[in-house]
Scaffold this active site. Structure first.
Site, PDB file in Angstrom:
ATOM      1  N   LYS A 111       0.983  -0.965   0.329  1.00 10.00           N
ATOM      2  CA  LYS A 111      -0.395  -0.017   0.210  1.00 10.00           C
ATOM      3  C   LYS A 111       0.480   1.471  -0.122  1.00 10.00           C
ATOM      4  CE  LYS A 111      -3.560  -1.981   3.193  1.00 10.00           C
ATOM      5  NZ  LYS A 111      -5.083  -1.416   2.500  1.00 10.00           N
ATOM      6  N   ARG A 134      -9.767 -11.784   2.714  1.00 10.21           N
ATOM      7  CA  ARG A 134     -10.821 -12.929   2.536  1.00 10.21           C
ATOM      8  C   ARG A 134     -10.608 -14.463   2.184  1.00 10.21           C
ATOM      9  NH1 ARG A 134     -11.604  -9.419  -3.743  1.00 10.21           N
ATOM     10  NH2 ARG A 134     -10.944  -8.110  -2.154  1.00 10.21           N
TER      11      ARG A 134
END
Length: 466
Positions: free
Chosen positions: A245, A319
């Site tokens: 990020k 996830r």
């Protein structure tokens, strides 16, 4: 956490808080003495919702505090400004206000949340003991408000603690502390033991950190009661992995365990209310770090369900860890399975920061969560598990990819990914949330936030609490 709340002692002569419904203000004013009317007129006060005005006493000092409200879903926030706005002193609602239990519960919750602050890392500025103290009536409505407030406060505290003090081990300790309070059994599968017990996706994502990954498992309640299972994403810090990020996006990533904070806060509400359910809470707790052991783009992961997953992006790690936890949860076919996760920026783009995205395989469950959310001003909004998008998760190298090749519909794609692993659960909902307040509002200070758990608690209480 809520040291501004005290027990009511009428002999202490607390300053009276007089709530006035916005629409009743004109009628109320006609019955007031001339000096009160003059003071109100001089201040331009109209009892608009969420506003307050202190009236002077005849002999000087503070006489009473007026607060305007509307009795609707947002009523709790009409009272939330009082704890920080009132001058030092002891206050209590006028006795007649407690007769409306439903409204009093909203007001009490607003008073609780309005005084919340996270000051664990701040030096005592000497102001803590000089705050206004608000005495609440010892009635059922107050106890209900306190239960919800303490669940919310727990969630906020856990999110607000920085990652250097809230890693996977500390999150496990927080769960064990909660479990000890209510007699729940809490265990954890840690490190290499995750592989031995077939939780490979949790292990792979968390293996890049020096802080060992784990699956936290809380059990509470009678084995014969309806089973409610809560799953919370516990990514204690998310660098994005090798799909790193930018620094601006990493700044708030201590909140990426916000899903785990929600389920612990909700679990606290359920256990404190002693609801007749068999509760299980599963939290895959990891850090998503960059190291020589970290997983890479294009790696192919094993999962507990036996589905192989090609890693299209290491920053879609939530996830992956949820996949193993959901597989385990669904294998028991609980009456209700809820997962909470700070999962996608796409949900925030679609619905903003204050409206979690809801996905479900059960219309009754989804409708119940939405209806309670709107009624309590704890909203969420349903998005579809759109079947036509399922092929977007196809992979040529594995059973599926963890992302789509398209930049569109990211929240739905994530929901569809989780749906593969929640398969078998007859009533499942996934809540994709922000878990953060970016600005200060009454009762909602900047920082970690509980979203959707008041609505979920009310639904569970209504369905299983009788």
């Amino acid at each position: 956490m809520y040291d501004h709340i005290i027990a009511l002692d009428t002999s202490a002569n607390p300053i009276t808080i007089t709530p006035i419904a916005e629409g009743d203000f004109a009628a109320w004013l006609t019955d007031q003495p001339a000096n009160t009317k003059a003071w109100i007129a001089a201040n331009g006060y109209e009892a608009k919702r969420g506003t307050h005005l202190a009236l002077p006493a005849n002999g000087g000092g503070l006489g009473t505090v007026l607060v305007g409200y509307l009795d609707d879903a947002k009523a709790l926030w009409d009272f939330a400004a009082l704890p920080l706005a009132l001058p030092e002193g002891t206050y209590a609602f006028e006795d007649g206000f407690a007769k409306n239990a439903a409204l009093y519960e909203k007001a009490a919750l607003g008073i609780y949340l309005g005084g919340y602050r996270f000051d664990r890392y701040r030096k005592d500025d000497g102001k803590k003991d000089k705050r206004a103290k608000i005495a609440l009536h010892d009635i059922t409505a107050t106890k209900r408000a306190e239960n919800v407030a303490r669940g919310i406060g727990l969630a906020r505290d856990l999110i607000n603690i920085p990652a250097n003090d809230m890693g996977p081990a500390e999150l496990e300790a927080a769960a064990k502390h909660l479990g000890a309070e209510f007699g729940a059994k809490v265990s954890a599968i840690v490190g290499e033991e995750l592989l031995k017990q077939n939780f490979p996706a949790i292990h792979t994502v968390g293996h890049g950190s020096d802080r060992e990954p784990r699956l936290i498992d809380l059990h509470w309640g009678d084995d014969s009661a309806p089973k409610i299972t809560l799953v919370g994403k516990g990514v204690c810090f998310d660098t994005g992995g090798y799909d790193l990020k930018p620094s601006s996006n990493m700044l708030l990533m201590k909140k990426d365990m916000g899903g785990s904070a929600q389920v612990l806060g909700l679990a606290r509400m359920i256990m404190a209310a002693n609801l007749p359910v068999r509760l299980r809470v599963l939290i895959p707790a990891v850090e998503n770090m960059v190291s020589g052991r970290a997983y890479r783009p294009s790696d192919i992961l094993q999962t507990r369900k036996g589905i192989t997953v090609e890693v299209g992006n290491t920053d879609a790690e939530g996830r992956l860890v949820l996949s193993d936890a959901l597989t385990e949860a669904a294998s028991e076919d609980p009456e209700m399975l809820l997962d909470f996760a700070t999962l996608t920026g796409a949900a925030r783009v679609a619905l903003g920061l204050g409206l979690p995205a809801l996905f479900s395989n059960d219309d009754d469950l989804a409708n119940g969560l939405m209806e309670n959310g709107l009624a309590l001003h704890d909203p969420m909004w349903r998005l579809p598990l759109w079947d036509e998008y399922r092929p977007m998760l196809d992979s040529k190298a594995a059973d599926m990819n963890n992302i789509s090749g398209s930049p569109f519909g990211g929240a739905i794609i994530a929901g569809l990914f989780l749906d593969r692993f929640a398969e078998g659960a007859k009533s499942w909902a996934h809540i994709d949330l922000m878990a953060w307040n970016p600005t200060d509002r009454p009762g909602r200070p900047t920082g970690g936030e509980a979203q959707g758990i008041r609505a979920a608690f009310k639904l569970i209480e209504d369905r299983f609490g009788k």
